[in-house]
Design an enzyme around this catalytic site. Structure first.
Site, PDB file in Angstrom:
ATOM      1  N   ARG A 110     -25.306  -6.029   5.625  1.00 24.27           N
ATOM      2  CA  ARG A 110     -24.763  -7.328   5.243  1.00 24.27           C
ATOM      3  C   ARG A 110     -25.006  -8.393   6.318  1.00 24.27           C
ATOM      4  O   ARG A 110     -24.740  -9.569   6.087  1.00 24.27           O
ATOM      5  CB  ARG A 110     -23.259  -7.180   4.978  1.00 24.27           C
ATOM      6  CG  ARG A 110     -22.947  -6.243   3.811  1.00 24.27           C
ATOM      7  CD  ARG A 110     -21.498  -5.780   3.826  1.00 24.27           C
ATOM      8  NE  ARG A 110     -20.558  -6.847   3.609  1.00 24.27           N
ATOM      9  CZ  ARG A 110     -20.059  -7.199   2.414  1.00 24.27           C
ATOM     10  NH1 ARG A 110     -20.421  -6.540   1.338  1.00 24.27           N
ATOM     11  NH2 ARG A 110     -19.188  -8.177   2.311  1.00 24.27           N
ATOM     12  N   LYS A 131       0.843  -1.197   0.000  1.00 26.33           N
ATOM     13  CA  LYS A 131       0.000   0.000   0.000  1.00 26.33           C
ATOM     14  C   LYS A 131       0.878   1.248   0.000  1.00 26.33           C
ATOM     15  O   LYS A 131       1.866   1.317   0.727  1.00 26.33           O
ATOM     16  CB  LYS A 131      -0.910   0.004   1.229  1.00 26.33           C
ATOM     17  CG  LYS A 131      -2.032  -1.014   1.187  1.00 26.33           C
ATOM     18  CD  LYS A 131      -2.944  -0.876   2.393  1.00 26.33           C
ATOM     19  CE  LYS A 131      -4.092  -1.868   2.339  1.00 26.33           C
ATOM     20  NZ  LYS A 131      -4.989  -1.749   3.500  1.00 26.33           N
ATOM     21  N   GLU A 172     -19.126  -9.129   8.687  1.00 27.09           N
ATOM     22  CA  GLU A 172     -20.198  -8.512   9.456  1.00 27.09           C
ATOM     23  C   GLU A 172     -21.148  -9.547  10.045  1.00 27.09           C
ATOM     24  O   GLU A 172     -21.645  -9.380  11.167  1.00 27.09           O
ATOM     25  CB  GLU A 172     -20.974  -7.534   8.573  1.00 27.09           C
ATOM     26  CG  GLU A 172     -20.177  -6.321   8.145  1.00 27.09           C
ATOM     27  CD  GLU A 172     -19.387  -6.541   6.863  1.00 27.09           C
ATOM     28  OE1 GLU A 172     -18.770  -5.577   6.366  1.00 27.09           O
ATOM     29  OE2 GLU A 172     -19.382  -7.694   6.357  1.00 27.09           O
TER      30      GLU A 172
END
Length: 623
Positions: free
Chosen positions: A393, A279, A365
């Protein structure tokens, strides 16, 4: 800034005309352009810098858009957008009517699937691959998924299905956290090219054909191959799903990426390429702090983001983070849970102070809610910090595992209402609607920061499921700093904030500020309702008896939201139209695209000026 190579590229077809030796200089131009562009507009930076070489390699090797690229989450697709003819649009990135921060099918034929939530890419790509097979179309389909998104159950459901379907699918795992893999080296690069090449795969298929006459020998050979590959590569799991695993390889090394992708393009069936990226690659500030540069506001590209700069504005997220630490210090039963949103949900300090009571379950989730339910069964006090749009979700778990059993779980629902630049996939437009219909739920909507802390305390002490729903950012010029105390609010009790005549405005949440301005202009009564469930029926009855008209206002879908609950209450009391006109104001029946929050509220008729006009118009229509 000069970008001669990038200037000549208006589509991937132009990219594919470049000699391979010009691709590395092109990636540097892309990286420079991205840093400069995102510094001016804000957006996701670290993730995009980490996928530049991969994006170039994919569009160079595959015949897009005929070949399909399906990106997971989508906040790493800025280079993809630039290479597919949207470079000029990056100047209005995530602004109203500008380029979206995520892939959108309506925006470009190169955006093959609309995304924003994680872990959908393999499922969607598999559907496309099966469709191509069934229609007799010679097309390649590639799913690009990160190691974080791979932690979600849907990704593994899709892998499980893909491994038994005869479709040409390539899954590229972009591993940028070193959470799965060992260090990348020359041996891995060599093995990737070897194992993805035609010679190795032809030999393997020939061997399987010869040994098929003796099934025990075939099984023995397959096990031997797995053990040999397992000594070098961590692909056993994906091989067990039925994929041909290749990697890991350096995702920033075009000389490794391109030949491997070219080999994989020619192979049939489910293929899996594991790459390692970093990243923030190429921008030292982002490399050093990829979390800080994940999602950024406008900043100086040369000097970077000023350390510790917060703008001095108190946010609801900060209020929650402070309350969480304070409450945990008084109750050792408190356990905090987040599905991979530690920083965004304001839990960084809690994670440092109470590491054994902090659980980041990853992008999972559904698991987060049932995990909380299990904790509550054993007398713990779980607090689930989750974004409104991500709670969608786990709706079955919310109903079946938490509410049905009336378990003591506190929900801190961040990003309720309009979130602005992230657009339709992240707008918290539906939570009041989907929560209100669930039995045993208590639902609170704080009007300001001080009330938020009191509501969090109320939810925590309530012996069942309770949700405090608050927006991104703060309440603006109506902000009220909370006291460091633990006061509760009487459940189901609102309050009148302004006494007026004829019209009563019932406000839910931070739109109370706009309602008070409208109330001042219209000499209307304004009530801060506080609770969507249970409603303050006594207050509604009183206001209905003393006013000619009621108005509800909420930053939620008007269908099924707080206003609908008020209408249901009036009906139950025999006070519905035509006896008492009711105007319900909220978000319209449409998906709200990206734009600045204040601008969107104005266009949707939910700021003070628009409220005044809409109420006047409605009053005129009933008189």
């Amino acid at each position: 800034m000069t970008t001669p190579l990038l200037d000549a590229i208006h589509s991937p077809a132009d990219l594919r005309q470049l000699p391979r030796e010009q691709l590395a200089p092109l990636t540097e131009e892309l990286r420079t352009f991205l840093v400069d562009s995102v510094a001016k507009t804000g957006g996701h930076l670290s993730s995009n810098l980490g996928t530049i070489e991969l994006t170039v390699a994919l569009h160079y090797v595959f015949n897009t858009p005929e070949d399909r690229l399906v990106w997971d989450v989508g906040h790493q697709t800025y280079a993809h957008k630039i290479l597919t003819g949207r470079r000029a649009g990056m100047a209005a990135l995530r602004m109203k009517d500008g380029v979206s921060g995520f892939p959108r099918r309506e925006e470009s034929p190169y955006d093959t699937f609309g995304v924003g939530h994680s872990s959908t890419s393999i499922s969607a790509a598999l559907g496309m691959a099966v469709a191509a097979r069934d229609k007799g179309e010679d097309r390649r389909v590639v799913a690009i998924i990160g190691d974080g998104a791979m932690s979600a159950g849907q990704a593994f459901e899709a892998l499980n299905n893909a491994g038994v379907i005869d479709a040409n699918l390539l899954v590229v795992l972009n591993d940028n956290d070193m959470s799965i893999s060992p260090p990348v080296g020359a041996l891995n690069k060599y093995l990737a090219r070897l194992l993805s090449g035609r010679t190795f795969n032809a030999a393997r298929k020939a061997g399987e054909k010869v040994l098929s006459v003796a099934p025990p020998l075939l099984e023995l050979a397959k096990r031997a191959e797995e053990h040999v590959k397992g000594m070098f590569v961590p692909g056993t799991l994906f091989e067990e799903f039925g994929f041909n695993y290749i990697g890991p390889i350096d995702g920033h090394d075009l000389d490794s990426l391109i030949p491997t992708l070219e080999n994989l393009r020619e192979l049939k069936g489910p293929q899996f390429l594991h790459i390692i990226t970093r990243k923030g690659q190429g921008y030292k500030l982002a490399e050093a702090n990829p979390v800080l540069y994940h999602g950024v506001s406008k900043f100086d590209a040369t000097n970077g983001i000023e350390s510790g700069k917060s703008g001095g504005k108190l946010t609801f997220t900060q209020v929650f983070g402070d309350w969480l630490c304070d409450m945990a210090a008084t109750d050792d039963k408190l356990v905090a849970i987040t599905p991979a949103m530690c920083e965004g949900s304001g839990m960084t300090r809690f994670a440092e102070q109470f590491p054994m009571r902090y659980h980041d379950v990853g992008i999972a989730e559904q698991h987060a809610l049932t995990f909380a339910a299990g904790l509550a069964c054993e007398g713990m006090k779980p607090v689930v910090a989750i974004y409104s749009t991500f709670l969608q979700r786990a709706y079955d778990q919310l109903i079946h595992d938490v509410a049905l059993q009336n378990l003591d779980v506190t929900f801190a629902i961040d990003r309720g209402g309009l979130v602005g630049a992230d657009g339709a996939t992240h707008q918290g437009a539906f939570d009041l609607s989907y929560l209100a219909c669930i039995p045993n739920m208590v639902i609170m909507t704080p009007a300001d920061e001080a009330e938020c802390r009191r509501m969090l305390t109320t939810a925590y002490h309530h012996p069942g499921p309770a949700a405090v729903r608050y927006p991104r950012g703060g309440s603006g010029h109506h902000a009220v700093s909370p006291a460091p105390t633990f006061e509760c609010i009487d459940i189901g009790k609102g309050e009148v904030c302004r006494q007026g005549q004829r019209i009563a405005i019932l406000a839910f949440g931070t739109l109370l500020g706009a309602a008070l301005e409208a109330g001042q202009a219209l000499n209307a009564t304004v009530a801060n309702m506080r609770f969507v469930k249970p409603l303050d029926l006594a207050l509604i009855r009183e206001l209905s008896k003393t006013h000619d008209m009621l108005v509800t206002i909420e930053e939620n879908a008007v269908i099924g939201g707080a206003g609908s609950e008020v209408a249901r209450a009036l009906e139950g009391m025999g006070l519905c139209k035509p006896l008492l006109p009711l105007l319900r104001l909220g978000l319209p029946d449409q998906f709200i695209e990206h734009g600045e929050q204040g601008q969107l509220l104005a266009e949707l008729g939910l700021n003070a000026t628009a409220l005044i006009e809409r109420i006047k118009t409605f009053e005129s229509s009933i008189t």
